[in-house]
Design a protein around this motif. Structure first.
Motif, PDB file in Angstrom:
ATOM      1  N   PRO A   9      14.250  -1.361   0.350  1.00  0.00           N
ATOM      2  CA  PRO A   9      12.901  -1.876   0.129  1.00  0.00           C
ATOM      3  C   PRO A   9      12.089  -1.511   1.044  1.00  0.00           C
ATOM      4  CG  PRO A   9      14.607  -3.057   1.206  1.00  0.00           C
ATOM      5  CD  PRO A   9      15.322  -2.246   0.764  1.00  0.00           C
ATOM      6  N   GLU A  10      10.561  -1.873   0.883  1.00  0.00           N
ATOM      7  CA  GLU A  10       9.695  -1.269   1.678  1.00  0.00           C
ATOM      8  C   GLU A  10       9.940  -1.368   3.137  1.00  0.00           C
ATOM      9  OE1 GLU A  10       9.221  -3.090  -0.763  1.00  0.00           O
ATOM     10  OE2 GLU A  10       8.018  -2.052  -2.420  1.00  0.00           O
ATOM     11  N   TYR A  11      10.447  -2.623   3.538  1.00  0.00           N
ATOM     12  CA  TYR A  11      10.354  -2.847   5.146  1.00  0.00           C
ATOM     13  C   TYR A  11      11.480  -2.171   5.725  1.00  0.00           C
ATOM     14  CZ  TYR A  11      13.597  -6.250   2.876  1.00  0.00           C
ATOM     15  OH  TYR A  11      14.462  -7.088   2.297  1.00  0.00           O
ATOM     16  N   VAL A  12      12.321  -1.583   4.866  1.00  0.00           N
ATOM     17  CA  VAL A  12      13.453  -0.631   5.641  1.00  0.00           C
ATOM     18  C   VAL A  12      12.952   0.838   5.583  1.00  0.00           C
ATOM     19  CG1 VAL A  12      15.549   0.367   5.144  1.00  0.00           C
ATOM     20  CG2 VAL A  12      15.463  -1.942   4.944  1.00  0.00           C
ATOM     21  N   SER A  13      12.342   1.057   4.459  1.00  0.00           N
ATOM     22  CA  SER A  13      11.758   2.814   4.532  1.00  0.00           C
ATOM     23  C   SER A  13      10.385   2.902   5.400  1.00  0.00           C
ATOM     24  CB  SER A  13      11.461   2.966   3.077  1.00  0.00           C
ATOM     25  OG  SER A  13      10.477   2.288   2.458  1.00  0.00           O
ATOM     26  N   GLY A  14       9.826   1.463   5.406  1.00  0.00           N
ATOM     27  CA  GLY A  14       8.570   1.616   6.328  1.00  0.00           C
ATOM     28  C   GLY A  14       8.989   1.927   7.906  1.00  0.00           C
ATOM     29  N   VAL A  15      10.207   1.273   8.293  1.00  0.00           N
ATOM     30  CA  VAL A  15      10.369   1.175   9.640  1.00  0.00           C
ATOM     31  C   VAL A  15      11.264   2.595   9.672  1.00  0.00           C
ATOM     32  CG1 VAL A  15      12.587   0.552  10.883  1.00  0.00           C
ATOM     33  CG2 VAL A  15      11.020  -1.192   9.906  1.00  0.00           C
ATOM     34  N   VAL A  16      11.953   3.116   8.898  1.00  0.00           N
ATOM     35  CA  VAL A  16      12.753   4.318   9.253  1.00  0.00           C
ATOM     36  C   VAL A  16      11.544   5.346   9.183  1.00  0.00           C
ATOM     37  CG1 VAL A  16      14.328   5.967   8.096  1.00  0.00           C
ATOM     38  CG2 VAL A  16      14.750   3.581   8.045  1.00  0.00           C
ATOM     39  N   LEU A  17      10.490   5.573   8.346  1.00  0.00           N
ATOM     40  CA  LEU A  17       9.704   6.681   8.151  1.00  0.00           C
ATOM     41  C   LEU A  17       8.913   6.338   9.551  1.00  0.00           C
ATOM     42  CD1 LEU A  17       8.481   6.385   4.532  1.00  0.00           C
ATOM     43  CD2 LEU A  17       9.877   8.464   5.716  1.00  0.00           C
ATOM     44  N   THR A  18       8.461   5.268   9.950  1.00  0.00           N
ATOM     45  CA  THR A  18       7.771   5.058  11.179  1.00  0.00           C
ATOM     46  C   THR A  18       8.486   5.738  12.342  1.00  0.00           C
ATOM     47  OG1 THR A  18       6.539   2.997  10.347  1.00  0.00           O
ATOM     48  CG2 THR A  18       6.290   3.460  12.694  1.00  0.00           C
ATOM     49  N   VAL A  19       9.964   5.353  12.336  1.00  0.00           N
ATOM     50  CA  VAL A  19      10.690   5.812  13.345  1.00  0.00           C
ATOM     51  C   VAL A  19      10.760   7.280  13.459  1.00  0.00           C
ATOM     52  CG1 VAL A  19      12.898   6.131  14.384  1.00  0.00           C
ATOM     53  CG2 VAL A  19      11.951   3.886  13.466  1.00  0.00           C
ATOM     54  N   PRO A  66       2.266   4.807   4.602  1.00  0.00           N
ATOM     55  CA  PRO A  66       1.951   3.756   3.901  1.00  0.00           C
ATOM     56  C   PRO A  66       2.167   4.278   2.482  1.00  0.00           C
ATOM     57  CG  PRO A  66      -0.040   3.757   5.292  1.00  0.00           C
ATOM     58  CD  PRO A  66       0.753   5.024   5.612  1.00  0.00           C
ATOM     59  N   VAL A  67       2.001   5.234   1.784  1.00  0.00           N
ATOM     60  CA  VAL A  67       1.972   5.430   0.522  1.00  0.00           C
ATOM     61  C   VAL A  67       3.326   5.944   0.009  1.00  0.00           C
ATOM     62  CG1 VAL A  67       1.343   7.504  -1.230  1.00  0.00           C
ATOM     63  CG2 VAL A  67      -0.498   6.357   0.134  1.00  0.00           C
ATOM     64  N   LEU A  68       3.952   6.739   0.996  1.00  0.00           N
ATOM     65  CA  LEU A  68       5.443   7.158   0.792  1.00  0.00           C
ATOM     66  C   LEU A  68       6.397   5.894   0.757  1.00  0.00           C
ATOM     67  CD1 LEU A  68       6.339  10.190   2.986  1.00  0.00           C
ATOM     68  CD2 LEU A  68       6.496   9.873   0.465  1.00  0.00           C
ATOM     69  N   THR A  69       5.978   4.997   1.935  1.00  0.00           N
ATOM     70  CA  THR A  69       6.810   3.531   1.689  1.00  0.00           C
ATOM     71  C   THR A  69       6.792   2.851   0.484  1.00  0.00           C
ATOM     72  OG1 THR A  69       6.240   3.659   4.143  1.00  0.00           O
ATOM     73  CG2 THR A  69       7.171   1.643   3.103  1.00  0.00           C
ATOM     74  N   ILE A  70       5.714   2.798  -0.094  1.00  0.00           N
ATOM     75  CA  ILE A  70       5.744   1.839  -1.343  1.00  0.00           C
ATOM     76  C   ILE A  70       6.411   2.893  -2.471  1.00  0.00           C
ATOM     77  CG2 ILE A  70       4.451   0.844  -3.280  1.00  0.00           C
ATOM     78  CD1 ILE A  70       2.318   0.256  -1.026  1.00  0.00           C
TER      79      ILE A  70
END
Lengths: 318, 383
Positions: A145-155, A187-191
């Motif tokens: 889900p977005e809140y997982v991929s968003g966190v991982v991508l940001t890291v 943001p785009v990748l995360t969604i």
């Protein structure tokens, strides 16, 4: 076709009325109104004063009357007044919605080709090693889900401590100065990641089914190359089902948009919805929900019509 | 402060999960040995994807059960000295290592991740089960009988499905709504369905043999009635069943969103299966509608329903995470994964360790469920 369209439109309008009525009732629950009264007049007022304020501002009239009044205003384009921004809702809403539309556009640009490619490559040789590998990738993306991929991508890409620092972890600048690769990539990748797997799996299933059809076998027996079979014969029929899925994806993407906009601090429609909900801003929240509901219903309608249009074999059950 | 080397961290984490490894070895070893006698469940062990998927799910299930042994310390204790300290830092006061570091309040990230699995495992499977009871009880007659009953229910299901999930959460899981009668009413409506389902299940089979019927039905009504009154908060003498108000709201919101999807699936399967010959045969024998629905149609729909249930639990896990992420979760202090991700992300660009473990934990559980569903689908499609 016309009868079908009219029937769909009728159901759509009825659905919209029911949904907005439910939202209206939930937003106008008594505790919310009491909270509103206290916010507007100062928190230390007595219960009697709350009642007086509610009476004066017309909040104590029957729900049906107030719903009809609100609906009448909305039809005329008046969405009321936002208490959070202290401005007419329509002034706040449309610019934010435009920002989200830009985000969605780029998400679609990234997501749809990736998902279709993944699905076609997996589905054209069902059961092969290539199919297994790509299907597992698709399953993995639907599990993120977005809140997982968003966190991982940001890291990985944006963290100041351990990350590569290729992209920015905040999209605030993208909203103000227009999107750039640096601010908009994450943001785009995360969604896109979360949605890709689902569309890819639908495409794969559809492609795998088409590949077992008689006309594909005929083409193969005629000596058409595998490449041409996939591109010229299979693809067109295999893409009907994913089209519906992509359209129905829009409402689902809304949750992703809200998550990503708050994760990357991009002040679009999703951010607005959260602000409205968190600040008990009744008119703003109602406007956001009517927009969200309309997006869902219109995409459903387009998907229905498109499905019939793309596939003449389907009889319209009007 | 003393910090463990990366290798030592990995070793200690593996050791903390010791009881879980042992449990997995026992369950999976025994199941693998007897896989040919275990029916659908045994078939999972025929494919590597199924073994990996089931392994991941079992890992988190056992972690949830044995959380008190696996966790290094209490997930709520705040050690101020360890605020935002990196993974492997040893607390000088207690001598315990914070394996994944400390969060912004100095709590142990590892122990919070371990305890977070409890919230998910306590809510997601049960919410899915309730949604299934509702979906089956309403979907079977809607598909089998059709008519206005079907029209009305399908309209309502589409209504709920057209609702943006996130908006529904913001409207249904708020402190204000707890002051109204809405959660109570929803609980009263939703929680009656499991009792209703089991009652109809027995009644349709034994209606001609009242003595057997009552033998089974009486305990169901007593236990079910007790559970019903307890869960809805009407009468709970033991205090075991009453859920915290926000947990109840979260649970109801998830059931509310999930059941229309289940309804549509069951309805679709029923429409398909009712055209089969064995249903026609049962109709010719003069079986009653509920008997045909529950004892002829439902068992034949079980393959797709089991596959979907796995996917649905995964999706429910994601929904719970979404709720936690928006601060609408069980409670602000709660170690559930969504809430810890939400807390951790605020300082994500400086400290990456508080947000990463719960995020990866949630993803691995959902991945396990999805892989399991995929393996089950392949195995059930084979016959």
């Amino acid at each position: 076709m016309l009868a079908f369209l009219l029937k769909r439109l009728g159901v759509m309008v009825l659905t919209a009325l029911c949904l907005t009525l439910v939202v209206f009732a939930l937003v106008n629950l008594k505790p919310n109104l009491v909270k509103l009264a206290k916010e507007q007049t100062g928190s230390r007022i007595t219960e009697q004063q709350v009642e007086v304020w509610l009476d004066q501002n017309g909040f104590n009239r029957p729900l049906g009357v107030r719903y009809a009044e609100w609906l009448g205003n909305v039809v005329r384009g008046d969405f009321g007044h936002s208490t959070r921004f202290n401005a007419p809702v329509s002034e706040v809403l449309w610019p934010r919605l435009w920002l989200t539309a830009i985000l969605m556009f780029w998400v679609m640009v990234v997501m749809i080709p990736a998902a279709l490619l993944l699905g076609i490559l997996a589905g054209m040789r069902e059961g092969s090693a290539q199919d297994r590998a790509l299907s597992t990738v698709a399953i993995a993306t639907t599990s993120t889900p977005e809140y997982v991929s968003g966190v991982v991508l940001t890291v990985i890409f944006a963290s100041q401590m351990v990350g590569l620092q290729w992209f920015s972890g905040s999209a605030t600048k993208a909203a103000e100065e227009g999107p750039t690769l640096y601010t908009f990539a994450l943001p785009v990748l995360t969604i896109a990641i979360y949605g890709t797997g689902y569309i890819a799996r639908m495409t794969r299933a559809s492609m795998a089914e088409v590949m077992t059809q008689q006309y594909i076998r005929t083409a193969r027996l005629k000596g058409v190359s595998f490449r041409m079979i996939v591109l010229r014969h299979a693809l067109r029929n295999a893409l009907i089902a994913p089209f519906t899925v992509i359209m129905l994806q829009f409402p689902w993407l809304l949750t992703g948009v809200v998550i990503v906009e708050s994760l990357f601090n991009y002040r679009g429609f999703g951010w607005l919805l959260i602000e409205g909900a968190a600040n008990n801003d009744i008119d703003l929240l109602l406007a956001c929900s009517i927009v969200a509901v309309m997006i869902v219903l219109v995409t459903q309608l387009i998907s229905d019509i498109g499905y019939v249009y793309l596939n003449p074999r389907i009889r319209v059950a009007a | 402060m003393e910090v463990l080397a990366p290798g030592a961290i990995v070793w200690q984490v593996l050791r903390q999960f010791g009881p879980v490894w042992l449990g997995m070895l026992l369950v999976m070893g025994a199941s693998f040995a007897w896989r040919h006698r275990l029916g659908t469940y045994g078939r999972i062990y025929e494919s590597p994807i199924g073994i990996i998927g089931f392994g991941l799910v079992l890992f988190w299930l056992l972690t949830a059960i044995m959380a008190d042994w696996v966790a290094v310390m209490d997930p709520f204790v705040q050690v101020r000295a360890l605020k935002n300290e990196p993974p492997g830092t040893i607390d000088p006061a207690s001598g315990l290592a914070f394996l994944f570091g400390g969060d912004s309040l100095g709590r142990d990230v590892f122990s919070r991740m371990v305890h977070g699995s409890r919230t998910v495992m306590a809510i997601a499977p049960f919410a899915t089960l309730f949604a299934y009871m509702i979906g089956i009880t309403l979907g079977l007659p809607a598909g089998y009988v059709g008519g206005w009953f079907d029209t009305v229910l399908s309209f309502v299901a589409n209504l709920v499905l057209a609702f943006p999930v996130i908006l529904l959460f913001y409207l249904l899981v708020t402190p204000e709504i707890r002051q109204t009668a809405i959660p109570g009413t929803m609980a009263a409506v939703f929680f009656i369905f499991p009792v209703l389902f089991v009652a109809v299940f027995l009644w349709s089979r034994f209606r001609d043999r009242p003595e057997v019927l009552w033998l089974y039905l009486l305990p169901v009504i007593v236990v079910g009635g007790f559970g019903y009154l307890g869960l809805t908060g009407l009468w709970d003498p033991t205090g075991l069943l009453t859920m915290a108000p926000n947990t109840l709201n979260v649970f109801l919101a998830v059931v509310f969103i999930t059941s229309p999807t289940v309804f549509r699936i069951v309805r679709g399967l029923t429409l398909d299966i009712k055209t089969r010959d064995y249903v026609a045969a049962a109709q010719t024998r003069g079986e009653r509608p509920w008997y045909i629905m529950i004892w002829e149609i439902l068992p034949n729909a079980r393959g797709p329903l089991i596959v979907d249930a796995c996917l649905r639990i995964g999706y429910t896990t994601i929904l719970l995470g979404t709720l936690g992420f928006f601060g609408l979760g069980v409670s602000p202090e709660s170690p559930d994964w969504g809430s810890t991700i939400n807390e951790g992300r605020k300082l994500l660009r400086i400290y990456v360790h508080p947000a990463l473990p719960p995020a990866l934990a949630l993803m691995s559980l959902v991945l396990g469920l999805n892989l399991l569903a995929d393996a089950l689908r392949e195995q059930t499609m084979r016959d």
